[in-house]
Scaffold this motif. Sequence first.
Motif, mmCIF file in Angstrom:
data_model
loop_
_atom_site.group_PDB
_atom_site.id
_atom_site.type_symbol
_atom_site.label_atom_id
_atom_site.label_comp_id
_atom_site.label_asym_id
_atom_site.label_seq_id
_atom_site.Cartn_x
_atom_site.Cartn_y
_atom_site.Cartn_z
ATOM 1 N N GLU A 214 -8.772 -9.099 -40.630
ATOM 2 C CA GLU A 214 -9.708 -8.249 -41.337
ATOM 3 C C GLU A 214 -11.099 -8.586 -40.832
ATOM 4 O O GLU A 214 -11.262 -9.473 -40.009
ATOM 5 N N ASN A 215 -12.078 -7.858 -41.315
ATOM 6 C CA ASN A 215 -13.451 -8.085 -40.865
ATOM 7 C C ASN A 215 -13.810 -9.560 -41.033
ATOM 8 O O ASN A 215 -13.880 -10.055 -42.160
ATOM 9 N N PRO A 216 -13.993 -10.286 -39.933
ATOM 10 C CA PRO A 216 -14.176 -11.733 -40.027
ATOM 11 C C PRO A 216 -15.550 -12.133 -40.540
ATOM 12 O O PRO A 216 -16.544 -11.449 -40.315
ATOM 13 N N ARG A 217 -15.588 -13.248 -41.235
ATOM 14 C CA ARG A 217 -16.858 -13.823 -41.647
ATOM 15 C C ARG A 217 -17.479 -14.536 -40.457
ATOM 16 O O ARG A 217 -16.785 -15.055 -39.579
ATOM 17 N N THR A 218 -18.788 -14.577 -40.446
ATOM 18 C CA THR A 218 -19.496 -15.249 -39.359
ATOM 19 C C THR A 218 -19.324 -16.757 -39.480
ATOM 20 O O THR A 218 -19.417 -17.319 -40.579
ATOM 21 N N GLN A 219 -19.077 -17.400 -38.351
ATOM 22 C CA GLN A 219 -18.991 -18.854 -38.308
ATOM 23 C C GLN A 219 -20.238 -19.403 -37.619
ATOM 24 O O GLN A 219 -20.633 -18.921 -36.556
ATOM 25 N N GLU B 201 -25.507 -11.848 -34.627
ATOM 26 C CA GLU B 201 -24.875 -10.977 -35.622
ATOM 27 C C GLU B 201 -25.397 -9.544 -35.589
ATOM 28 O O GLU B 201 -24.789 -8.658 -36.194
ATOM 29 N N ARG C 189 -20.094 -4.280 -37.750
ATOM 30 C CA ARG C 189 -19.980 -4.935 -36.445
ATOM 31 C C ARG C 189 -20.170 -3.901 -35.339
ATOM 32 O O ARG C 189 -19.783 -2.735 -35.478
ATOM 33 N N ARG D 176 -26.700 -4.514 -37.542
ATOM 34 C CA ARG D 176 -27.316 -5.454 -38.482
ATOM 35 C C ARG D 176 -28.803 -5.703 -38.196
ATOM 36 O O ARG D 176 -29.344 -6.726 -38.602
ATOM 37 N N THR E 291 -19.630 -13.053 -34.162
ATOM 38 C CA THR E 291 -19.107 -13.837 -35.284
ATOM 39 C C THR E 291 -19.113 -15.345 -35.059
ATOM 40 O O THR E 291 -18.930 -16.105 -36.008
ATOM 41 N N TYR F 118 -8.130 -11.825 -35.761
ATOM 42 C CA TYR F 118 -8.916 -11.248 -36.840
ATOM 43 C C TYR F 118 -8.053 -10.221 -37.588
ATOM 44 O O TYR F 118 -7.863 -9.104 -37.120
#
Length: 352
Positions: A39-44, A75, A9, A204, A100, A37
């Motif tokens: 922990e490292n959040p997943r993308t929504q 992202e 990120r 990314r 995210t 957050y």
Amino acid sequence: MKGADFKGRGTGCQPGNSYEKTKLVQEHIEGIDLPEYEENPRTQFINVSTKSALTVNDSPDLPLNYSVNPYQGCEHGCIYCYARNSHQYWGYDAGLGFETKILVKTDVVAQLKKQFEKKNYRPQAIMLSGNTDCYQPAESKYKLTQKILGTCLEYGHPVSIITKNSLIERDFDLLKKLAEKKLVHVYFSINHLDNKLKLLLEPRTAVAQKKIELIRKFSKEGIPTGIMVAPIIPGINTDAIPQIIKLAAEAGAKQVGYTVVRLNGQVKELFLKWLEEHFPDRKDKVMHQIEALHGGQSNDTDWGRRLKGEGVLAKTISGMVQLSIKKYLPKGSKMTAFDFSQFKGDGQLKLF
């Protein structure tokens, strides 16, 4: 502004939304409190609809007045991205939320076709994308950019693409068909050659070497390709300018453009935190040079100056770019002119 380091990120910070009167804080943390957050959040991915596929601007700084943005938020995580501020319009933050919470305009292709078929519509080259990258990771799943390109081919409508992602290679055959009809330009944004810097600056995105390879591949097959050295950040990537242009020219790039960094709105806060974390020894020098480009301010909205800067440093950067263009690009090199005569709008497709 709270923040944490998350792998992959651009920032872990979550600045408050400038348009909201209230904000979530954790001044006195209780045992039952959980950070947004942990922990490292997943993308929504959030599906949204749009009233109009085309965004119209009247900026004298931009060569194209129409743009299509199939996604909002990105992202890629580029720490300097001016589009971060616009994510607040949707109720999110310009920091980690921008990276995210990705808005997917699921009806963008249908809306674009409607606009192409309006009786009074006159074709102008559209830019993919004017705000966030049309080939960001979400595109691998939703394929909206691919469908937009297919629509441009179907209607004979010119389109100009700019991206930092190698996912564009997936659409090589489609781009080749558009190029054969003089309907496409492709630009790669390259502002560094250091992969370690890439991981910090724009985590990314594709590495520069891969983008150079794609310039070579596309150019060999007649797809007009250029580069944007953007943004140039004094004290961070300025030294790479000549070599970037040299490698791109050798690979077949026909045109070179550039912009200098500007830190509008909350991007300044995020960038300062980034400098403190990764380049504390040169933080002040970098910020003073950015301010020197923009009349003493890092926040710049003045036409012309906001993209190229002014003053001694701006002239130095411009001279470096122009000298490199003169040295490495073939004389008279330019992108193929768009052919607007092939456009089939105004309901013409309904006849067949």
